[in-house]
Design a protein around this motif. Structure first.
Motif, PDB file in Angstrom:
ATOM      1  N   LEU A  79       0.838  -1.199   0.000  1.00 33.38           N
ATOM      2  CA  LEU A  79       0.000   0.000   0.000  1.00 33.38           C
ATOM      3  C   LEU A  79       0.880   1.258   0.000  1.00 33.38           C
ATOM      4  N   LEU A  80       1.907   1.272   0.832  1.00 34.90           N
ATOM      5  CA  LEU A  80       2.828   2.411   0.874  1.00 34.90           C
ATOM      6  C   LEU A  80       3.526   2.603  -0.470  1.00 34.90           C
ATOM      7  N   GLU A  81       3.920   1.508  -1.079  1.00 32.50           N
ATOM      8  CA  GLU A  81       4.616   1.594  -2.366  1.00 32.50           C
ATOM      9  C   GLU A  81       3.713   2.241  -3.423  1.00 32.50           C
ATOM     10  N   VAL A  82       2.495   1.753  -3.539  1.00 27.57           N
ATOM     11  CA  VAL A  82       1.544   2.287  -4.521  1.00 27.57           C
ATOM     12  C   VAL A  82       1.231   3.753  -4.225  1.00 27.57           C
ATOM     13  N   ASP A  83       0.922   4.055  -2.959  1.00 31.99           N
ATOM     14  CA  ASP A  83       0.574   5.437  -2.577  1.00 31.99           C
ATOM     15  C   ASP A  83       1.728   6.397  -2.845  1.00 31.99           C
ATOM     16  N   LYS A 116       4.243   6.107  -4.952  1.00 32.78           N
ATOM     17  CA  LYS A 116       4.485   6.306  -6.388  1.00 32.78           C
ATOM     18  C   LYS A 116       3.502   7.334  -6.952  1.00 32.78           C
ATOM     19  N   LYS A 117       2.227   7.225  -6.562  1.00 34.62           N
ATOM     20  CA  LYS A 117       1.223   8.200  -7.015  1.00 34.62           C
ATOM     21  C   LYS A 117       1.531   9.591  -6.459  1.00 34.62           C
ATOM     22  N   ASP A 118       1.865   9.627  -5.170  1.00 36.40           N
ATOM     23  CA  ASP A 118       2.157  10.923  -4.533  1.00 36.40           C
ATOM     24  C   ASP A 118       3.357  11.607  -5.179  1.00 36.40           C
ATOM     25  N   ILE A 119       4.391  10.853  -5.474  1.00 37.96           N
ATOM     26  CA  ILE A 119       5.589  11.428  -6.094  1.00 37.96           C
ATOM     27  C   ILE A 119       5.227  12.054  -7.437  1.00 37.96           C
ATOM     28  N   ALA A 120       4.435  11.362  -8.231  1.00 38.66           N
ATOM     29  CA  ALA A 120       4.024  11.904  -9.535  1.00 38.66           C
ATOM     30  C   ALA A 120       3.227  13.201  -9.354  1.00 38.66           C
ATOM     31  N   THR A 177       9.079  18.923  -0.305  1.00 33.82           N
ATOM     32  CA  THR A 177       8.543  17.696   0.288  1.00 33.82           C
ATOM     33  C   THR A 177       8.855  16.467  -0.564  1.00 33.82           C
ATOM     34  N   LEU A 178       9.086  16.672  -1.836  1.00 30.07           N
ATOM     35  CA  LEU A 178       9.327  15.573  -2.774  1.00 30.07           C
ATOM     36  C   LEU A 178      10.456  14.635  -2.350  1.00 30.07           C
ATOM     37  N   PRO A 179      11.620  15.121  -1.924  1.00 30.73           N
ATOM     38  CA  PRO A 179      12.685  14.202  -1.507  1.00 30.73           C
ATOM     39  C   PRO A 179      12.281  13.286  -0.344  1.00 30.73           C
ATOM     40  N   MET A 180      11.453  13.794   0.559  1.00 29.34           N
ATOM     41  CA  MET A 180      10.967  12.955   1.660  1.00 29.34           C
ATOM     42  C   MET A 180      10.152  11.785   1.110  1.00 29.34           C
ATOM     43  N   LEU A 181       9.266  12.075   0.158  1.00 28.76           N
ATOM     44  CA  LEU A 181       8.438  11.014  -0.431  1.00 28.76           C
ATOM     45  C   LEU A 181       9.297  10.002  -1.174  1.00 28.76           C
ATOM     46  N   GLN A 182      10.296  10.487  -1.892  1.00 32.94           N
ATOM     47  CA  GLN A 182      11.200   9.592  -2.619  1.00 32.94           C
ATOM     48  C   GLN A 182      12.005   8.724  -1.658  1.00 32.94           C
ATOM     49  N   ALA A 217      11.939   4.567  -1.410  1.00 34.34           N
ATOM     50  CA  ALA A 217      13.165   3.744  -1.405  1.00 34.34           C
ATOM     51  C   ALA A 217      13.209   2.869  -0.156  1.00 34.34           C
ATOM     52  N   MET A 218      12.844   3.423   0.980  1.00 32.06           N
ATOM     53  CA  MET A 218      12.833   2.682   2.243  1.00 32.06           C
ATOM     54  C   MET A 218      11.822   1.526   2.176  1.00 32.06           C
ATOM     55  N   VAL A 219      10.665   1.793   1.617  1.00 36.14           N
ATOM     56  CA  VAL A 219       9.619   0.772   1.505  1.00 36.14           C
ATOM     57  C   VAL A 219      10.041  -0.337   0.549  1.00 36.14           C
ATOM     58  N   GLU A 220      10.596   0.053  -0.600  1.00 35.79           N
ATOM     59  CA  GLU A 220      11.032  -0.966  -1.564  1.00 35.79           C
ATOM     60  C   GLU A 220      12.158  -1.828  -0.991  1.00 35.79           C
ATOM     61  N   ASP A 221      13.033  -1.226  -0.209  1.00 38.28           N
ATOM     62  CA  ASP A 221      14.091  -1.986   0.452  1.00 38.28           C
ATOM     63  C   ASP A 221      13.493  -2.967   1.459  1.00 38.28           C
TER      64      ASP A 221
END
Length: 195
Positions: A144-148, A150-154, A175-180, A184-188
């Motif tokens: 859920l975090l990964e999907v959210d 990715k949408k938020d970053i876009a 704020t964008l770098p925080m989301l990115q 990365a943390m979630v994908e790891d």
């Protein structure tokens, strides 16, 4: 001393003058003096503020929608993060949940302050944690975090690049770098967590 009486004609003149002044005052009070809708005033003056006051700037509907969506989404991350701190099974999921709560609470506070300065209201008091499910909670929460994110970053990239309000664009870019970093943390964690 003998009192002087005002003749009817003098009284009529005084009453007419008073009525005229009253009408003129009413008309003047009803004139549109707002800078936003009066092109003459808009061209003549720029918004000025003195210390302790704010100027409400009309925002585009696109920017208002972004604020409302970002505010609601940020609060959703906080509520889901609190749930992950309680229900997460792995240390990584609990740590990520705590990070979501801390980072998104801070970002929401900044967004709320910015929105208030711009005269935009949004209410996140009704936002609750999503029903992620107890069985396989860690995997579902991370997906859920990964999907959210990715949408938020876009959406944040779009706002930072083509938003109408300069301050909101700057906040989105900041704020964008925080989301990115979150993504990365979630994908790891998805790669590391044993499901």
């Amino acid at each position: 001393m003998k009192p002087e009486f005002i003749s009817i004609s003098q009284f009529a003149i005084i009453a007419t003058m008073a009525g005229s002044l009253s009408v003129i005052g009413t008309v003047r009070a009803q004139e549109d003096t707002s800078i936003g809708t009066n092109p003459h005033l808009r061209a003549q003056s720029a918004p000025t503020t003195s210390p302790g006051t704010t100027t409400v700037v009309k925002m585009s509907q696109k920017d208002v929608s972004f604020i409302q969506k970002a505010g609601g989404g940020g609060q959703q991350e906080v509520e889901n993060g609190k749930l992950a701190e309680k229900q997460g099974k792995s240390a990584d999921v609990k740590r990520i949940g705590a990070r979501m709560v801390a980072d998104h609470t801070k970002a929401n506070k900044e967004l709320t302050e910015l929105a208030n300065r711009k005269g935009v209201k949004f209410d996140t008091r009704g936002v609750r944690a999503q029903n992620i499910g107890a069985a396989d909670f860690d995997r579902q929460y991370l997906k859920l975090l990964e999907v959210d994110h990715k949408k938020d970053i876009a959406e944040f990239q779009k706002e930072a690049k083509s938003g109408d309000d300069r301050d909101l664009k700057a906040w989105a870019a900041k704020t964008l770098p925080m989301l990115q970093e979150h993504l990365a943390m979630v994908e790891d964690a998805i790669r590391k967590v044993k499901f």
